[in-house]
Design an enzyme around this catalytic site. Structure first.
Site, short mmCIF file in Angstrom:
data_model
loop_
_atom_site.label_atom_id
_atom_site.label_comp_id
_atom_site.label_asym_id
_atom_site.label_seq_id
_atom_site.Cartn_x
_atom_site.Cartn_y
_atom_site.Cartn_z
N ASP A 69 0.87 -1.17 0.00
CA ASP A 69 0.00 0.00 0.00
C ASP A 69 0.92 1.23 0.00
O ASP A 69 2.12 1.12 0.27
CB ASP A 69 -0.88 -0.04 1.25
CG ASP A 69 -1.63 1.24 1.49
OD1 ASP A 69 -2.31 1.71 0.58
OD2 ASP A 69 -1.50 1.79 2.61
N ASP A 71 -0.16 5.03 1.13
CA ASP A 71 -0.37 6.02 2.19
C ASP A 71 -0.31 5.40 3.58
O ASP A 71 -1.05 4.47 3.89
CB ASP A 71 -1.70 6.74 1.98
CG ASP A 71 -1.73 7.46 0.64
OD1 ASP A 71 -0.85 8.29 0.41
OD2 ASP A 71 -2.63 7.16 -0.17
N THR A 137 -2.71 0.84 -4.39
CA THR A 137 -3.27 1.89 -3.54
C THR A 137 -4.76 2.07 -3.76
O THR A 137 -5.28 1.79 -4.85
CB THR A 137 -2.55 3.23 -3.81
OG1 THR A 137 -3.14 4.26 -3.01
CG2 THR A 137 -2.64 3.63 -5.28
N GLY A 138 -5.43 2.54 -2.73
CA GLY A 138 -6.84 2.87 -2.84
C GLY A 138 -7.08 4.24 -3.44
O GLY A 138 -8.23 4.65 -3.62
N LYS A 180 -8.31 -3.65 -3.32
CA LYS A 180 -6.90 -4.02 -3.49
C LYS A 180 -6.73 -5.50 -3.78
O LYS A 180 -5.71 -5.93 -4.34
CB LYS A 180 -6.09 -3.61 -2.26
CG LYS A 180 -5.99 -2.11 -2.09
CD LYS A 180 -5.31 -1.74 -0.79
CE LYS A 180 -5.41 -0.24 -0.56
NZ LYS A 180 -4.89 0.15 0.77
N ASP A 195 -1.28 -0.70 6.07
CA ASP A 195 -1.60 -0.20 7.41
C ASP A 195 -3.08 -0.30 7.74
O ASP A 195 -3.46 -0.27 8.92
CB ASP A 195 -1.19 1.28 7.52
CG ASP A 195 -2.08 2.17 6.68
OD1 ASP A 195 -2.88 2.94 7.24
OD2 ASP A 195 -2.00 2.11 5.44
#
Length: 240
Positions: A69, A71, A137-138, A180, A195
């Protein structure tokens, strides 16, 4: 019946008074505190792991595809999101659905994001093994992807692949519950780091190993998740 001597009675009385003195609070407490037994009872049985332990667990496995990921996992990027919220929707979170925000953020804001040390160490370890790195990433894709070259340079990624932006309009086309997971399956990823709860749940949905990276303590991405809450491994000292 044998009578107690004065000396014996005095000794017993002294012991009783000593025990009572130890048990009674000396002064009323002024705020909430804790004792060691309470603290130990409240400790969650989290599966903590170090980078060295992860490396050891992979020693007999051939090179694989590994994803991260972005962020709060590899970049402390809250400054970009704070800026975007203040500019586009200071009173709510609608900025996250505003394409103008994503166009601006993905076009260069991450030059102000702080790389996380844990990410550098993890990526170095995996590349030493010969693993291929992917970023999933989202975020919603923007008009100008400056995230891919920035990550390649920041983490010295070999054979850098374009960032997989899993948010936005393409989301409804995904065949997975967690966005994801689609990226994980697409690239045949065998190990994913993140995270958020969605990172761990996406890894579970894809049937692979998901490892939690702790969110930076000053992150604006709240509420904070319960690391280890799904029984996943959690990397020690990974909030920075």
């Amino acid at each position: 019946m044998k009578l107690l001597t004065k000396t014996t009675m005095a000794t017993i009385l002294g012991l009783v008074m000593a025990v009572s003195a130890q048990a009674a609070p000396k002064e009323p407490y002024t705020q909430a505190g804790f004792n060691t037994r309470q603290a130990e009872e409240q400790q969650a049985p989290i599966h903590w792991v170090s980078i060295a332990q992860i490396k050891e667990s992979l020693k007999d496995k051939p090179p694989m595809n590994v994803s991260f990921d972005i962020d709060d996992t590899v970049l402390a990027s809250s400054g970009c999101f704070y800026y975007g919220k203040e500019k586009y929707s200071p009173n709510d979170y609608s900025y996250l659905k505003n394409q103008d925000f994503w166009d601006e953020i993905n076009a260069g804001c991450d030059k102000y994001s702080i790389p996380k040390q844990v990410a550098k160490e993890l990526i170095d370890m995996h590349q030493e093994r010969g693993d291929q790195i992917f970023f999933i990433t989202g975020r919603t894709a923007g008009k100008d992807d400056q995230v891919t070259p920035l990550l390649a340079k920041t983490f010295n990624v070999k054979n850098m692949q374009p960032v997989n932006f899993m948010g936005g309009h393409g989301q409804e086309q995904l065949k997975t519950k967690y966005n994801k997971a689609a990226g994980i399956l697409k690239h045949n990823v065998q190990l994913h780091y993140g995270d958020s709860d969605d990172d761990i749940l996406a890894a579970k949905e894809a049937g692979i190993r998901g490892i939690r990276v702790l969110r930076a303590t000053n992150s604006t991405y709240t509420p904070f998740p319960q690391a280890g809450g799904y029984g996943e491994e959690v990397i020690v000292n990974s909030s920075y």
